[in-house]
Design a protein around this motif. Structure first.
Motif, PDB file in Angstrom:
ATOM      1  N   GLY A  65       0.086  -6.097   5.068  1.00  0.00           N
ATOM      2  CA  GLY A  65       0.072  -6.964   3.891  1.00  0.00           C
ATOM      3  C   GLY A  65      -1.313  -7.204   3.308  1.00  0.00           C
ATOM      4  O   GLY A  65      -1.437  -7.732   2.211  1.00  0.00           O
ATOM      5  N   LYS A  66      -2.355  -6.826   4.045  1.00  0.00           N
ATOM      6  CA  LYS A  66      -3.724  -7.072   3.559  1.00  0.00           C
ATOM      7  C   LYS A  66      -4.377  -5.802   3.050  1.00  0.00           C
ATOM      8  O   LYS A  66      -4.973  -5.780   1.977  1.00  0.00           O
ATOM      9  N   GLY A  67      -4.275  -4.736   3.873  1.00  0.00           N
ATOM     10  CA  GLY A  67      -4.896  -3.487   3.456  1.00  0.00           C
ATOM     11  C   GLY A  67      -5.335  -2.622   4.618  1.00  0.00           C
ATOM     12  O   GLY A  67      -5.185  -3.001   5.778  1.00  0.00           O
ATOM     13  N   THR A  68      -5.886  -1.475   4.249  1.00  0.00           N
ATOM     14  CA  THR A  68      -6.238  -0.464   5.247  1.00  0.00           C
ATOM     15  C   THR A  68      -7.641   0.042   4.981  1.00  0.00           C
ATOM     16  O   THR A  68      -8.096   0.049   3.839  1.00  0.00           O
ATOM     17  N   GLU A  69      -8.301   0.456   6.062  1.00  0.00           N
ATOM     18  CA  GLU A  69      -9.663   0.958   5.950  1.00  0.00           C
ATOM     19  C   GLU A  69      -9.770   2.209   6.814  1.00  0.00           C
ATOM     20  O   GLU A  69      -9.501   2.148   8.008  1.00  0.00           O
ATOM     21  N   GLY A 100      -0.735  -1.980   4.152  1.00  0.00           N
ATOM     22  CA  GLY A 100      -1.184  -2.069   5.527  1.00  0.00           C
ATOM     23  C   GLY A 100      -0.273  -1.323   6.500  1.00  0.00           C
ATOM     24  O   GLY A 100       0.778  -0.806   6.123  1.00  0.00           O
ATOM     25  N   THR A 147      -0.631   1.444  -1.937  1.00  0.00           N
ATOM     26  CA  THR A 147      -1.114   0.179  -2.497  1.00  0.00           C
ATOM     27  C   THR A 147      -0.279  -0.085  -3.749  1.00  0.00           C
ATOM     28  O   THR A 147      -0.025   0.835  -4.527  1.00  0.00           O
ATOM     29  N   SER A 205      -6.342  -1.650  10.075  1.00  0.00           N
ATOM     30  CA  SER A 205      -5.436  -2.106   9.034  1.00  0.00           C
ATOM     31  C   SER A 205      -4.824  -3.445   9.394  1.00  0.00           C
ATOM     32  O   SER A 205      -4.713  -3.796  10.567  1.00  0.00           O
ATOM     33  N   GLU A 206      -4.449  -4.154   8.368  1.00  0.00           N
ATOM     34  CA  GLU A 206      -3.728  -5.397   8.598  1.00  0.00           C
ATOM     35  C   GLU A 206      -2.538  -5.397   7.653  1.00  0.00           C
ATOM     36  O   GLU A 206      -2.704  -5.155   6.441  1.00  0.00           O
ATOM     37  N   THR A 261      -6.290  -2.523  -0.769  1.00  0.00           N
ATOM     38  CA  THR A 261      -5.634  -3.817  -0.608  1.00  0.00           C
ATOM     39  C   THR A 261      -4.116  -3.603  -0.563  1.00  0.00           C
ATOM     40  O   THR A 261      -3.356  -4.350  -1.145  1.00  0.00           O
ATOM     41  N   THR A 264     -11.296   1.933   1.478  1.00  0.00           N
ATOM     42  CA  THR A 264     -10.590   0.680   1.757  1.00  0.00           C
ATOM     43  C   THR A 264      -9.592   0.397   0.636  1.00  0.00           C
ATOM     44  O   THR A 264      -9.818   0.775  -0.512  1.00  0.00           O
TER      45      THR A 264
END
Ligand code: ADP
Length: 259
Positions: free
Chosen positions: A246-250, A194, A167, A243-244, A191, A189
């Motif tokens: 450019g958005k983030g991971t969970e 990704g 991140t 994950s997405e 931001t 999570t």
């Protein structure tokens, strides 16, 4: 598939019967090729720091030692490459113990919410260095479970460290602990950068990294998530990632609560 067959004859050499054996060895071949790939990966991962240590040492011996500034810089590189090898060997030994069921599990009563809070506090410094916001939330009353405390800490540290690593500055990392049906979950999570969807199913594979150079720069061995998965599974739990780019991971770990 391998085919074996034998023809049976009587005393006059007249055929009496045939035995055909079909041996499906695709699974075996897959295992063999996975093993070969693993050995190739280990060799490569060990050779990289050795090459680096060797070339910096040679340059020092060839005269760079005269300059104190250069010497210090080179020795720092050698030191951190040696650290990388230590981490790698440590991870490999743990994987081998997990593979051979030789882990010495120390099961005790563990409260995941306390573990998460302690680790989040401990990792604040690292997050603050990147001006990241690192928070944890406990949702509900979390019952204690029977688990190996050190190994659970290892899993959670690994997930939060990954979030910090992947991140960028001023990003946010949030950890939730809660109950869902018969499980206790820990969800980390971020931001961050990704993970591309085609890489997602592979991140739990040994040595798989989306971006090799970035992972190396961050000091990663590419084994963290595969070890985390083995530990969680040994506790009867599951680990999932979404994950997405450019958005983030969970990443969500679920562990069965005692009934
Ligand atoms: P590493 O030592 O490389 O961090 P891991 O097994 O922990 O190895 O993770 C494997 C790969 O999964 C990483 O190299 C990275 O590409 C990706 N990854 C793991 N966690 C995250 C995350 N929170 N955000 C983005 N990518 C991640």
């Amino acid at each position: 598939v391998k085919v074996y067959f034998a023809v049976f004859t009587d005393t006059n050499k007249k055929p009496e019967g045939i035995i055909v054996v079909l041996h499906d060895d695709t699974e075996q071949q897959k295992l063999d090729s996975m093993r070969r790939e693993f050995v190739a990966n280990v060799s490569h991962e060990l050779r990289t720091p050795i090459t680096s240590i060797k070339s910096y040492t040679e340059t020092l011996l060839e005269g760079a030692m005269e300059d104190q500034e250069t010497s210090k810089r080179f020795l720092c590189v050698i030191d951190s490459e040696a650290d990388r090898m230590t981490r790698l060997v440590k991870d490999l030994l743990q994987l081998s113990r997990l593979d051979n069921q030789q882990m010495n599990w120390k099961m005790e009563c563990v409260s995941l919410d306390t573990i998460v809070k302690t680790i989040v506090e401990r990792l604040q410094i690292e997050a603050q260095r990147k001006h990241q916001k690192l928070d944890s939330y406990v949702i509900g009353d979390i019952p204690a479970i029977s688990a190996d405390k050190d190994r659970m800490e290892q899993v959670i540290v690994n997930l939060i460290s990954n979030s910090i690593k992947y991140t960028s500055e001023y990003g946010e990392i949030t950890v939730y602990v809660g109950i869902i049906y018969n499980d206790i979950y820990v969800k980390v999570t971020d931001t961050g950068i990704g993970i591309p969807s085609e890489s997602l199913p592979r991140v739990f594979e040994r040595f798989y990294r989306v971006d090799k150079a970035r992972s190396r720069d961050m000091g990663g061995t590419g084994l963290g998530l595969s070890i985390a998965k083995e530990i969680v599974q040994a506790h009867g739990g599951t680990i999932n990632i979404s994950s997405e780019i450019g958005k983030g991971t969970e990443v969500t770990v679920k562990l069965p609560r005692e009934v």
